[in-house]
Design an enzyme around this catalytic site. Structure first.
Site, mmCIF file in Angstrom:
data_model
loop_
_atom_site.group_PDB
_atom_site.id
_atom_site.type_symbol
_atom_site.label_atom_id
_atom_site.label_comp_id
_atom_site.label_asym_id
_atom_site.label_seq_id
_atom_site.Cartn_x
_atom_site.Cartn_y
_atom_site.Cartn_z
ATOM 1 N N GLU A 19 -3.686 22.307 69.526
ATOM 2 C CA GLU A 19 -4.433 21.937 68.326
ATOM 3 C C GLU A 19 -3.829 20.717 67.630
ATOM 4 O O GLU A 19 -4.552 19.843 67.183
ATOM 5 C CB GLU A 19 -4.503 23.114 67.347
ATOM 6 C CG GLU A 19 -5.439 24.226 67.791
ATOM 7 C CD GLU A 19 -6.900 23.815 67.840
ATOM 8 O OE1 GLU A 19 -7.330 22.934 67.074
ATOM 9 O OE2 GLU A 19 -7.643 24.392 68.654
ATOM 10 N N ASP B 222 -10.234 19.027 59.929
ATOM 11 C CA ASP B 222 -9.308 20.056 60.387
ATOM 12 C C ASP B 222 -7.905 19.636 59.972
ATOM 13 O O ASP B 222 -7.518 18.476 60.184
ATOM 14 C CB ASP B 222 -9.371 20.221 61.905
ATOM 15 C CG ASP B 222 -10.635 20.905 62.375
ATOM 16 O OD1 ASP B 222 -11.342 21.494 61.545
ATOM 17 O OD2 ASP B 222 -10.903 20.864 63.595
#
Length: 148
Positions: free
Chosen positions: A54, A71
């Site tokens: 991620e 994000d």
């Protein structure tokens, strides 16, 4: 003399905004102490693998998505649903400012990630986890790390 003071101030500001990129073993220790090992049935290896794919273990990682949301942080937690960005009214299920997810202190990010696990389909929220980590032997992710 004034120039030296200004340069020192700029140096402090630059230092405070630099990103922190954790090592795999340092994260393993932090995650273990935070109770992530086997949290909701997911091993420590799942968390370390997911954070790697991620964010590359970068606490200040930010990714702007096509829908305009962002994000944030080590777990790439989305601004539209999980955190509050400035005064924009999002859902903010984690009851936290998005800026709290991009600091070296991972407490808020970990609390929010635990909430995501409980309110969604486990780790399926993280698409990179699904692609790179799900269903694999993840024991290598904590190999050689001292975790307590």
């Amino acid at each position: 003399m004034k120039a030296a003071g200004v340069l020192a101030l700029i140096g402090c500001l630059v230092t405070s905004t630099e990103s922190k990129v954790y090592t795999r073993c340092k994260l393993a220790k932090i995650f273990s102490r935070a109770g992530l090992d086997n949290y909701a049935g997911f091993s420590l290896g799942n968390w370390i693998c997911m954070a790697y794919y991620e964010s590359g273990y970068n606490t200040t990682a930010q990714t702007t998505l096509d829908d305009g949301s962002v994000d944030y942080g080590i777990f790439q937690i989305n601004s539209f649903t999980w955190c509050r960005y400035e005064k924009v009214q999002e859902k903010n299920h984690c009851h936290v400012a998005c800026s709290a997810l991009i600091t070296d202190d991972l407490t808020d990010a970990i609390i929010c990630a635990k909430k995501i696990i409980k309110e969604t389909q486990g780790m399926n929220y993280w698409q990179r986890w699904k692609k790179h980590c799900e269903g694999r032997d993840l024991s290598e992710w904590k190999k050689g790390c001292e975790v307590s």
